[in-house]
Scaffold this motif. Structure first.
Motif, PDB file in Angstrom:
ATOM      1  N   ASN A   1       0.824  -1.214   0.000  1.00 44.52           N
ATOM      2  CA  ASN A   1       0.000   0.000   0.000  1.00 44.52           C
ATOM      3  C   ASN A   1       0.861   1.268   0.000  1.00 44.52           C
ATOM      4  O   ASN A   1       0.417   2.324   0.439  1.00 44.52           O
TER       5      ASN A   1
ATOM      6  N   LEU B   1       3.215   2.400   1.706  1.00 43.39           N
ATOM      7  CA  LEU B   1       3.757   3.061   2.891  1.00 43.39           C
ATOM      8  C   LEU B   1       5.279   3.095   2.760  1.00 43.39           C
ATOM      9  O   LEU B   1       5.955   3.864   3.421  1.00 43.39           O
TER      10      LEU B   1
ATOM     11  N   LYS C   1      -2.283  11.838  -5.242  1.00 41.99           N
ATOM     12  CA  LYS C   1      -3.720  11.634  -5.198  1.00 41.99           C
ATOM     13  C   LYS C   1      -4.113  10.254  -5.721  1.00 41.99           C
ATOM     14  O   LYS C   1      -4.995   9.591  -5.187  1.00 41.99           O
TER      15      LYS C   1
ATOM     16  N   ALA D   1      -3.128   7.726  -3.155  1.00 45.40           N
ATOM     17  CA  ALA D   1      -4.120   7.711  -2.069  1.00 45.40           C
ATOM     18  C   ALA D   1      -5.327   6.857  -2.485  1.00 45.40           C
ATOM     19  O   ALA D   1      -5.841   6.064  -1.698  1.00 45.40           O
ATOM     20  N   ARG D   2      -5.750   7.011  -3.730  1.00 48.19           N
ATOM     21  CA  ARG D   2      -6.890   6.219  -4.208  1.00 48.19           C
ATOM     22  C   ARG D   2      -6.542   4.732  -4.205  1.00 48.19           C
ATOM     23  O   ARG D   2      -7.347   3.888  -3.791  1.00 48.19           O
TER      24      ARG D   2
ATOM     25  N   ARG E   1      -4.361   3.271  -2.323  1.00 48.46           N
ATOM     26  CA  ARG E   1      -4.227   2.774  -0.944  1.00 48.46           C
ATOM     27  C   ARG E   1      -5.583   2.343  -0.383  1.00 48.46           C
ATOM     28  O   ARG E   1      -5.663   1.441   0.438  1.00 48.46           O
ATOM     29  N   ALA E   2      -6.628   3.015  -0.831  1.00 47.63           N
ATOM     30  CA  ALA E   2      -7.960   2.667  -0.334  1.00 47.63           C
ATOM     31  C   ALA E   2      -8.434   1.312  -0.867  1.00 47.63           C
ATOM     32  O   ALA E   2      -9.419   0.765  -0.389  1.00 47.63           O
TER      33      ALA E   2
ATOM     34  N   GLY F   1     -12.722   7.670   7.137  1.00 45.98           N
ATOM     35  CA  GLY F   1     -12.434   7.274   5.760  1.00 45.98           C
ATOM     36  C   GLY F   1     -13.695   7.189   4.910  1.00 45.98           C
ATOM     37  O   GLY F   1     -13.694   7.546   3.733  1.00 45.98           O
TER      38      GLY F   1
ATOM     39  N   VAL G   1     -13.034   9.854   2.280  1.00 51.06           N
ATOM     40  CA  VAL G   1     -12.478   9.179   1.103  1.00 51.06           C
ATOM     41  C   VAL G   1     -13.598   8.663   0.203  1.00 51.06           C
ATOM     42  O   VAL G   1     -13.585   8.854  -0.998  1.00 51.06           O
TER      43      VAL G   1
ATOM     44  N   ILE H   1      -6.037   4.387   4.990  1.00 56.05           N
ATOM     45  CA  ILE H   1      -7.458   4.417   4.617  1.00 56.05           C
ATOM     46  C   ILE H   1      -7.695   5.313   3.403  1.00 56.05           C
ATOM     47  O   ILE H   1      -8.828   5.537   3.002  1.00 56.05           O
ATOM     48  N   GLY H   2      -6.614   5.819   2.814  1.00 60.67           N
ATOM     49  CA  GLY H   2      -6.743   6.531   1.542  1.00 60.67           C
ATOM     50  C   GLY H   2      -6.858   8.034   1.660  1.00 60.67           C
ATOM     51  O   GLY H   2      -7.222   8.710   0.699  1.00 60.67           O
TER      52      GLY H   2
END
Lengths: 255, 220
Positions: free
Chosen positions: A51, A53, A83, A86-87, A89-90, A114, A118, B127-128
């Motif tokens: 993810n 990190l 961005k 981030a998407r 990672r969700a 979230g 999100v 969690i994004g």
């Protein structure tokens, strides 16, 4: 059918130290894979690359066929925009060794954050979903408590609910019971077992050998930045093929 | 000490004293507000900034924090004029205090943000949440609670530092008091009285800070 997760030739280094030296791994929908190995073998790092990190220097990770973190075109590799990352990672959910709940929010708000920010869900809908998941992990009555008012085991269950509520394709568990008092370990493992029974795809870094044995469809043994051995837990734990794994299992406790 | 005589003079001098209190409060409030706004920016650059911008801001805070406030006050009144920025004593004084305040608030903000465990950012990422979202909902609220006591302390320091503006002729509480003393020779009485007023102002700030702390504290 494309694999849910596909890792090819993953390389990761911290300065001069190469922690992942080419890891390949494929995982199908509904697989529950435990990653075991001694500390420093790269198992947590591998999980954290999935993810983003951690950035990684070489190889590709795909979830549902979508390349994670980087774009490779014409031999050039570029990190995706924040961005976009981030998407991505969700798409996965993660539970951490130290829980990492947001201490200034109640259990329910931890789960809702979230969903609202999100997923763009309305507050009422998010509240309902948060309550449903807190109920599922056995914390319906604690939903308005703050993390500081909960035990370690309860905090970890809230953290799992927070990740699961986002409806990820894949759950990542990073030594989620290592920071817990022994008597609190089982309540967390039970939650994970229930998720496995529901068909959730999961990747777990764990030191709980008995649990890995019971819950996993497959086990990966990491050794010095590579996959040392992998297979069915019943075969691997009973008849390890490599000396390294045999040695590792000998020094592990199965309780 | 003749109490009755003092009270009589005090009553006659009530308007200049009140004006002085008003000016002291205006100076302090302006310096705190402007200093805090700039200071938050300073703290963000110190925490997340990279390269030349960060070195520049680091240099700014170290320089300002290493300089006596009185020197800053004198410099902004006398030196800024020589480079074409002609400020009145009030403006120059507020400017100096705001600059001083910003460097302190900058360090407070940096300290508060850096004290938040890395796991908080990681959980937010997982969690994004994007970084601006992480800051707005996870890091910022925690940093605010963390920095509140130190910030209240700085605010009280600004009130005390406002007395330095009497040197460049700003009619704040201390200068008004000194003017009264030079006319009445009641130095002990008026200095005590001024001290009491400063105490009341700072006690008020401190109580207000405690109140906010209680209001925003997280149960555990």
């Amino acid at each position: 059918m494309t694999n849910l997760l596909e890792i090819r030739d993953l390389h990761k280094r911290y300065g001069d130290v190469e922690v992942l030296k080419g890891v390949d791994c494929a995982m199908a929908q509904g697989d529950v894979i435990s990653i075991i190995g001694s500390s420093g073998s790269g198992k947590t790092t591998m999980l954290r690359c999935i993810n983003m990190l951690e950035d990684f220097e070489g190889g590709t990770i795909r979830i549902d066929g979508e390349e994670i973190g980087y774009d490779t075109a014409g031999g050039r590799r570029r990190r995706k925009k924040e961005k976009e990352i981030a998407r991505q990672r969700a798409m996965t959910g993660m539970a951490f060794q130290q829980f990492n709940l947001f201490p200034h929010m109640t259990a329910a708000h931890n789960v809702m954050l979230g969903l609202v920010k999100v997923k763009g869900m309305g507050r009422d809908e998010a509240r309902g979903l948060a309550e449903k998941w807190l109920d599922r992990v056995g914390l319906a009555e604690r939903r308005d408590r703050y993390p500081g008012q909960l035990s370690g085991g309860q905090q970890q269950r809230v953290a799992i609910a927070r990740a699961i509520a986002m409806n990820p394709k894949l759950m990542l568990f990073d030594e989620v019971t290592s920071a817990l008092d022994p008597e609190l370990v089982n309540e967390v493992l039970q939650v994970i077992k229930d998720l496995a029974a529901d068909g959730m795809s999961m990747l777990l870094v764990t030191h709980e050998m008995r649990f890995a044995y019971e819950v996993s469809t497959r086990v990966i043994f990491m050794n010095q930045g590579r996959i040392g051995e992998e297979g069915n837990p019943r075969e691997m734990f009973v008849k390890p093929q490599t000396e390294r794994l045999a040695e590792f299992l000998m020094n592990s406790t199965f309780n | 000490m003749d109490i009755a005589a003092f009270l009589h003079v005090l009553w006659l001098a009530r308007m200049p004293i009140l004006k002085g209190v008003g000016v002291t409060i205006s100076i302090s409030a302006l310096a705190i507000v402007v200093g805090t706004l700039v200071g938050v920016g300073v703290g963000l650059v110190l925490t997340y900034g990279k390269g030349p911008l960060r070195w520049l801001v680091r240099g700014y805070t170290d320089f300002i924090r290493g300089t006596p406030v009185l020197v800053l006050v004198l410099a902004s009144y006398y030196v800024l004029g020589t480079v074409g920025v002609d400020l009145g004593p009030f403006e120059a004084g507020v400017f100096a205090l705001a600059v001083f305040c910003s460097s302190h608030v900058g360090e407070i903000v940096r300290g508060a943000l850096q004290s938040i465990p890395r796991g908080q950012t990681e959980a937010a990422k997982a969690i994004g949440l994007t970084f601006p979202q992480t800051f707005a909902y996870v890091l910022g609220p925690q940093a605010l609670r963390q920095m509140l006591p130190a910030w209240v302390n700085t605010a009280a320091e600004m009130v005390k530092a406002s007395t330095l503006l009497s040197i460049i002729g700003v009619g704040e509480l201390l200068l008004r008091t000194q003017e009264l003393i030079s006319r009445t020779f009641m130095s002990l009485e008026f200095y005590l009285f001024a001290g009491l007023l400063y105490f009341v102002i700072n006690y008020g700030i401190e109580r207000f800070g405690r109140y906010i702390e209680r209001k925003t504290s997280v149960p555990s």
